[in-house]
Design a protein around this motif. Sequence first.
Motif, PDB file in Angstrom:
ATOM      1  N   SER A  45       0.818  -1.212   0.000  1.00  0.00           N
ATOM      2  CA  SER A  45       0.000   0.000   0.000  1.00  0.00           C
ATOM      3  C   SER A  45       0.850   1.260   0.000  1.00  0.00           C
ATOM      4  O   SER A  45       0.470   2.275  -0.588  1.00  0.00           O
ATOM      5  CB  SER A  45      -0.929   0.007   1.219  1.00  0.00           C
ATOM      6  OG  SER A  45      -0.177   0.026   2.426  1.00  0.00           O
ATOM      7  N   ASN A  46       2.029   1.191   0.654  1.00  0.00           N
ATOM      8  CA  ASN A  46       2.844   2.397   0.777  1.00  0.00           C
ATOM      9  C   ASN A  46       3.868   2.563  -0.347  1.00  0.00           C
ATOM     10  O   ASN A  46       4.301   3.683  -0.629  1.00  0.00           O
ATOM     11  CB  ASN A  46       3.576   2.399   2.121  1.00  0.00           C
ATOM     12  CG  ASN A  46       2.646   2.683   3.293  1.00  0.00           C
ATOM     13  OD1 ASN A  46       2.251   3.822   3.509  1.00  0.00           O
ATOM     14  ND2 ASN A  46       2.278   1.646   4.024  1.00  0.00           N
ATOM     15  N   PRO A 342      -5.634   5.231  13.735  1.00  0.00           N
ATOM     16  CA  PRO A 342      -4.206   4.963  13.483  1.00  0.00           C
ATOM     17  C   PRO A 342      -3.958   3.738  12.614  1.00  0.00           C
ATOM     18  O   PRO A 342      -3.009   3.710  11.832  1.00  0.00           O
ATOM     19  CB  PRO A 342      -3.619   4.775  14.892  1.00  0.00           C
ATOM     20  CG  PRO A 342      -4.777   4.580  15.793  1.00  0.00           C
ATOM     21  CD  PRO A 342      -5.920   5.282  15.178  1.00  0.00           C
ATOM     22  N   THR A 344      -5.864   2.764  10.126  1.00  0.00           N
ATOM     23  CA  THR A 344      -6.123   3.186   8.744  1.00  0.00           C
ATOM     24  C   THR A 344      -4.940   3.971   8.191  1.00  0.00           C
ATOM     25  O   THR A 344      -4.548   3.797   7.025  1.00  0.00           O
ATOM     26  CB  THR A 344      -7.394   4.049   8.688  1.00  0.00           C
ATOM     27  OG1 THR A 344      -8.488   3.304   9.233  1.00  0.00           O
ATOM     28  CG2 THR A 344      -7.722   4.435   7.253  1.00  0.00           C
ATOM     29  N   LYS A 345      -4.348   4.825   9.023  1.00  0.00           N
ATOM     30  CA  LYS A 345      -3.245   5.672   8.558  1.00  0.00           C
ATOM     31  C   LYS A 345      -1.957   4.882   8.312  1.00  0.00           C
ATOM     32  O   LYS A 345      -1.029   5.406   7.687  1.00  0.00           O
ATOM     33  CB  LYS A 345      -3.000   6.798   9.554  1.00  0.00           C
ATOM     34  CG  LYS A 345      -4.112   7.850   9.539  1.00  0.00           C
ATOM     35  CD  LYS A 345      -3.805   9.023  10.456  1.00  0.00           C
ATOM     36  CE  LYS A 345      -4.892  10.090  10.342  1.00  0.00           C
ATOM     37  NZ  LYS A 345      -4.636  11.243  11.237  1.00  0.00           N
ATOM     38  N   LEU A 346      -1.898   3.657   8.807  1.00  0.00           N
ATOM     39  CA  LEU A 346      -0.754   2.810   8.469  1.00  0.00           C
ATOM     40  C   LEU A 346      -0.726   2.522   6.972  1.00  0.00           C
ATOM     41  O   LEU A 346       0.341   2.341   6.370  1.00  0.00           O
ATOM     42  CB  LEU A 346      -0.820   1.487   9.240  1.00  0.00           C
ATOM     43  CG  LEU A 346      -0.482   1.513  10.728  1.00  0.00           C
ATOM     44  CD1 LEU A 346      -0.763   0.155  11.349  1.00  0.00           C
ATOM     45  CD2 LEU A 346       0.984   1.893  10.940  1.00  0.00           C
ATOM     46  N   TYR A 347      -1.912   2.493   6.357  1.00  0.00           N
ATOM     47  CA  TYR A 347      -2.030   2.125   4.953  1.00  0.00           C
ATOM     48  C   TYR A 347      -2.306   3.328   4.042  1.00  0.00           C
ATOM     49  O   TYR A 347      -1.751   3.423   2.950  1.00  0.00           O
ATOM     50  CB  TYR A 347      -3.170   1.105   4.777  1.00  0.00           C
ATOM     51  CG  TYR A 347      -2.887  -0.239   5.396  1.00  0.00           C
ATOM     52  CD1 TYR A 347      -2.250  -1.235   4.674  1.00  0.00           C
ATOM     53  CD2 TYR A 347      -3.241  -0.508   6.712  1.00  0.00           C
ATOM     54  CE1 TYR A 347      -1.980  -2.474   5.229  1.00  0.00           C
ATOM     55  CE2 TYR A 347      -2.977  -1.749   7.284  1.00  0.00           C
ATOM     56  CZ  TYR A 347      -2.342  -2.729   6.539  1.00  0.00           C
ATOM     57  OH  TYR A 347      -2.072  -3.940   7.104  1.00  0.00           O
ATOM     58  N   PHE A 348      -3.170   4.226   4.493  1.00  0.00           N
ATOM     59  CA  PHE A 348      -3.597   5.332   3.643  1.00  0.00           C
ATOM     60  C   PHE A 348      -3.536   6.637   4.452  1.00  0.00           C
ATOM     61  O   PHE A 348      -4.289   6.804   5.416  1.00  0.00           O
ATOM     62  CB  PHE A 348      -5.022   5.098   3.132  1.00  0.00           C
ATOM     63  CG  PHE A 348      -5.239   3.724   2.565  1.00  0.00           C
ATOM     64  CD1 PHE A 348      -4.710   3.365   1.330  1.00  0.00           C
ATOM     65  CD2 PHE A 348      -5.950   2.767   3.278  1.00  0.00           C
ATOM     66  CE1 PHE A 348      -4.890   2.094   0.814  1.00  0.00           C
ATOM     67  CE2 PHE A 348      -6.144   1.500   2.774  1.00  0.00           C
ATOM     68  CZ  PHE A 348      -5.609   1.155   1.529  1.00  0.00           C
ATOM     69  N   GLN A 349      -2.633   7.541   4.029  1.00  0.00           N
ATOM     70  CA  GLN A 349      -2.422   8.768   4.800  1.00  0.00           C
ATOM     71  C   GLN A 349      -3.312   9.925   4.357  1.00  0.00           C
ATOM     72  O   GLN A 349      -3.600  10.840   5.142  1.00  0.00           O
ATOM     73  CB  GLN A 349      -0.950   9.212   4.710  1.00  0.00           C
ATOM     74  CG  GLN A 349       0.021   8.326   5.467  1.00  0.00           C
ATOM     75  CD  GLN A 349       0.291   7.001   4.774  1.00  0.00           C
ATOM     76  OE1 GLN A 349       0.396   6.963   3.544  1.00  0.00           O
ATOM     77  NE2 GLN A 349       0.367   5.932   5.543  1.00  0.00           N
ATOM     78  N   ASP A 350      -3.769   9.929   3.137  1.00  0.00           N
ATOM     79  CA  ASP A 350      -4.565  11.032   2.597  1.00  0.00           C
ATOM     80  C   ASP A 350      -6.023  10.867   3.023  1.00  0.00           C
ATOM     81  O   ASP A 350      -6.762  10.042   2.478  1.00  0.00           O
ATOM     82  CB  ASP A 350      -4.452  11.064   1.075  1.00  0.00           C
ATOM     83  CG  ASP A 350      -5.163  12.270   0.465  1.00  0.00           C
ATOM     84  OD1 ASP A 350      -5.772  13.062   1.221  1.00  0.00           O
ATOM     85  OD2 ASP A 350      -5.110  12.408  -0.771  1.00  0.00           O
ATOM     86  N   ILE A 351      -6.474  11.688   3.984  1.00  0.00           N
ATOM     87  CA  ILE A 351      -7.823  11.529   4.505  1.00  0.00           C
ATOM     88  C   ILE A 351      -8.898  11.993   3.514  1.00  0.00           C
ATOM     89  O   ILE A 351     -10.084  11.750   3.722  1.00  0.00           O
ATOM     90  CB  ILE A 351      -7.993  12.294   5.835  1.00  0.00           C
ATOM     91  CG1 ILE A 351      -7.780  13.796   5.643  1.00  0.00           C
ATOM     92  CG2 ILE A 351      -7.042  11.747   6.892  1.00  0.00           C
ATOM     93  CD1 ILE A 351      -8.066  14.603   6.892  1.00  0.00           C
ATOM     94  N   TYR A 356      -9.420   5.984   1.957  1.00  0.00           N
ATOM     95  CA  TYR A 356      -9.172   6.187   3.393  1.00  0.00           C
ATOM     96  C   TYR A 356     -10.461   5.965   4.189  1.00  0.00           C
ATOM     97  O   TYR A 356     -10.487   5.239   5.190  1.00  0.00           O
ATOM     98  CB  TYR A 356      -8.626   7.595   3.653  1.00  0.00           C
ATOM     99  CG  TYR A 356      -8.454   7.923   5.125  1.00  0.00           C
ATOM    100  CD1 TYR A 356      -7.260   7.659   5.783  1.00  0.00           C
ATOM    101  CD2 TYR A 356      -9.508   8.498   5.850  1.00  0.00           C
ATOM    102  CE1 TYR A 356      -7.114   7.953   7.131  1.00  0.00           C
ATOM    103  CE2 TYR A 356      -9.371   8.785   7.200  1.00  0.00           C
ATOM    104  CZ  TYR A 356      -8.170   8.515   7.837  1.00  0.00           C
ATOM    105  OH  TYR A 356      -8.030   8.798   9.173  1.00  0.00           O
TER     106      TYR A 356
END
Length: 595
Positions: A45-46, A342, A344-351, A356
Amino acid sequence: MDLKQTAESNNNSIITKLFFRLLPAQILLVGIPALNGIISSLFASNLLGNDVMSAIGMYAPVTSFLGAVGGMLMSGSVILCGKYMGGNQMERTQQIFSLDITVVTLISLIVMVLFFITGTFDLAGFLNSDPAVRAVFNRYLLGCAVGILPMMMSTQLTAFLSLELQGSRSSAATGLFVLTNLLLTWLFVGIFHMQAFGLALASSFGYWVFLLAELSYYFSGKSLLKLKLTGLRLPDLSEIAVTGFPGATSSLYLTVRRLVLNSLLLAYAGTAGMSAFQASDALLAIFWSIPLGMVAVGRMLMSVSWGEEDRTTLKDVIRIMLTKCLAIQIAVTAVLILLAVPFTKLYFQDITDPVYNMALLTFRLIPITMPFGLICQVVLNYGQVSGKQILVHSLSIIDGMLCPCLFYLLLIPAVGIAGACWAVIINGIVTVVYPLLFSAVVNHGMPKTMDQLLMLPDSFGAPDEDRLDISLRNNQDVVTVAEQVQTFCRQKGLDERRSYLSGLFLEEMASNIVEHGFTEDRKEHSVDVRVVYKEGDVILRLKDDCVPFNPQEIAELADSSDVTKNVGIRMVYSMAEDIRYQNILGLNVLTIRIA
């Protein structure tokens, strides 16, 4: 508290301690593929994008199918080994172990060849029609092929190592697996840019390291279970399959279920929906290892109890799972819901990205299903052990495919990925209610006791009037109980000689455990004594959680010229009709038959 209540309380205490001592290794057994999935999905994902995440999602049904095959052989073999160990049949235990390992090896080699052919010639079109995603999947499949043998074999060995209380070896092997996988994934993906192939290859090499770490125990010559290719019986394979198949059907149904889910998600939520669901699926899998590990321990203990026809211990195991284990699972579920952001943000940072919000929704809702899943798996595994095939097969198809697929079809077209989440929650509720209704039909009314809930046959185990259960904590208890055993035997109509020998044998062997076993460490111990009158014979069973001690070795090594040395043990071995010792899951079990 009377003697019976004290015995039941002490037995429950011993089983509880044993349960949670075995639990860490079983959580690791289930968690190994989950750890692999987390590492792969985080890198994908990253660093690699949605196409690779979708390819990993495509592989999920394949994983379910392989899990079904391996799980069928593993659970069937472990259940049979537990029953044979409980029945003092060690030769049969060895045969089942050897046959399982041999068959898994052959199946793994065949699957490896099929993976190489499928990935090389692009034969996976039935899984996904998108050529870009399928091209990535083909490369991923080739990397996975290298690790099929160690992946399937390590699943079997970890379960058998638990039977020998070698959970620490599985823990060490897991640590090596994680380190190897992380290092090689960083090297293959981050440095050499090997994309999906490197991602899968790193996991495969990690499984090889894991397997070699576990095999070291069997190469050491210390293992109770040893691979013997002579004496294998093909009919045993049928028994393993029949015993393990009911539970494995859940994984087979999950394969179909995931294919349906993937198809609907792609149609109504696109690759973003697939990526979001795969992210939560991968991360939450590590936490699913907690309830599934609990169930694996319960399956082993239930199997041994069933082999011993020990009604009390069987019910104790199930109570532990439906009280202490369920409470732990509810607490874990609450924590997971609180950590949704947190995670979710491990995989997708753009809210602002739709993926996301989709992932956040799944992290908040899917954990709700875990307590329901624990209860369902307890029922399924008890059904396997007790041979309740109708219950197991019907619940498996409801939980694994029928109910979730029905609600997928109804809800996903209407509300998208949220429908997938609510479908599995509704399914969890249904799978808890169904066993109660099933038991009500069998009992012609809602169950009022544990025996009715479990649908235990009256013929299972010795009835209360033919059984005496007592726990001993000191030598004074030993003397008192020996007298009670004699009284019990006389009340059952036994002659004076056998009544006297029953009390004497119990006193000699129990005193030895109290004097020596209780003093080997600083832990608190007790001896669980069961006296059973069966078909005119008396059967004494002594169970304790002290250090392993086989009295037969003492009896055989004793110097026969010294009549005062180990005279009590030697007397019992010379006069008893039959006497057997086993160390089962860390418990010393001595069974003496007086005819």
